[in-house]
Design a protein around this motif. Structure first.
Motif, mmCIF file in Angstrom:
data_model
loop_
_atom_site.group_PDB
_atom_site.id
_atom_site.type_symbol
_atom_site.label_atom_id
_atom_site.label_comp_id
_atom_site.label_asym_id
_atom_site.label_seq_id
_atom_site.Cartn_x
_atom_site.Cartn_y
_atom_site.Cartn_z
ATOM 1 N N ASN A 21 0.823 -1.204 0.000
ATOM 2 C CA ASN A 21 0.000 0.000 0.000
ATOM 3 C C ASN A 21 0.859 1.256 0.000
ATOM 4 O O ASN A 21 0.541 2.237 -0.663
ATOM 5 N N LYS A 22 1.964 1.216 0.740
ATOM 6 C CA LYS A 22 2.872 2.363 0.799
ATOM 7 C C LYS A 22 3.465 2.626 -0.586
ATOM 8 O O LYS A 22 3.526 3.755 -1.045
ATOM 9 N N GLN A 23 3.889 1.562 -1.251
ATOM 10 C CA GLN A 23 4.465 1.705 -2.591
ATOM 11 C C GLN A 23 3.418 2.216 -3.579
ATOM 12 O O GLN A 23 3.710 3.061 -4.417
ATOM 13 N N SER A 24 2.210 1.729 -3.457
ATOM 14 C CA SER A 24 1.131 2.172 -4.333
ATOM 15 C C SER A 24 0.844 3.655 -4.117
ATOM 16 O O SER A 24 0.678 4.416 -5.076
ATOM 17 N N PHE A 25 0.806 4.070 -2.861
ATOM 18 C CA PHE A 25 0.560 5.476 -2.550
ATOM 19 C C PHE A 25 1.679 6.346 -3.114
ATOM 20 O O PHE A 25 1.426 7.400 -3.697
ATOM 21 N N MET A 26 2.928 5.905 -2.954
ATOM 22 C CA MET A 26 4.062 6.684 -3.450
ATOM 23 C C MET A 26 3.994 6.791 -4.974
ATOM 24 O O MET A 26 4.287 7.844 -5.539
ATOM 25 N N GLU A 28 1.220 6.695 -6.837
ATOM 26 C CA GLU A 28 0.130 7.619 -7.149
ATOM 27 C C GLU A 28 0.569 9.062 -6.926
ATOM 28 O O GLU A 28 0.248 9.947 -7.715
ATOM 29 N N GLN A 29 1.285 9.295 -5.841
ATOM 30 C CA GLN A 29 1.760 10.635 -5.533
ATOM 31 C C GLN A 29 2.733 11.103 -6.621
ATOM 32 O O GLN A 29 2.652 12.241 -7.083
ATOM 33 N N TYR A 30 3.637 10.237 -7.045
ATOM 34 C CA TYR A 30 4.602 10.577 -8.088
ATOM 35 C C TYR A 30 3.883 10.903 -9.397
ATOM 36 O O TYR A 30 4.210 11.890 -10.068
ATOM 37 N N ILE A 31 2.914 10.087 -9.752
ATOM 38 C CA ILE A 31 2.152 10.325 -10.982
ATOM 39 C C ILE A 31 1.438 11.665 -10.906
ATOM 40 O O ILE A 31 1.433 12.438 -11.868
ATOM 41 N N GLY A 32 0.860 11.977 -9.749
ATOM 42 C CA GLY A 32 0.197 13.272 -9.566
ATOM 43 C C GLY A 32 1.158 14.431 -9.727
ATOM 44 O O GLY A 32 0.846 15.431 -10.392
ATOM 45 N N GLU A 33 2.338 14.307 -9.138
ATOM 46 C CA GLU A 33 3.339 15.374 -9.245
ATOM 47 C C GLU A 33 3.795 15.542 -10.682
ATOM 48 O O GLU A 33 3.913 16.673 -11.179
ATOM 49 N N GLN A 34 4.051 14.438 -11.369
ATOM 50 C CA GLN A 34 4.507 14.521 -12.761
ATOM 51 C C GLN A 34 3.418 15.071 -13.673
ATOM 52 O O GLN A 34 3.708 15.788 -14.635
#
Length: 59
Positions: A21-26, A28-34
């Protein structure tokens, strides 16, 4: 299988799920930032194109 072994298996499973879940969240966060970075670049590019078209029209 005794209770301690069952609890150990449950604990290991929950640890793995937490990591997933932590990796999935990270991700998603990276995709949002990019996505934000790309939107800004597109906006800047559109502005430059607009300015270029204006300058050609004035020439």
């Amino acid at each position: 299988m005794n209770d301690n072994e069952k609890l150990k298996l449950i604990y290991e499973f929950l640890q793995q799920e937490t990591e997933n879940n932590k990796q999935s969240f990270m991700t998603e966060q990276y995709i949002g930032e990019q996505t934000q970075v790309l939107k800004q670049k597109l906006h800047t590019l559109n502005q430059k194109i607009g300015e270029r078209i204006k300058s050609i029209g004035q020439a």
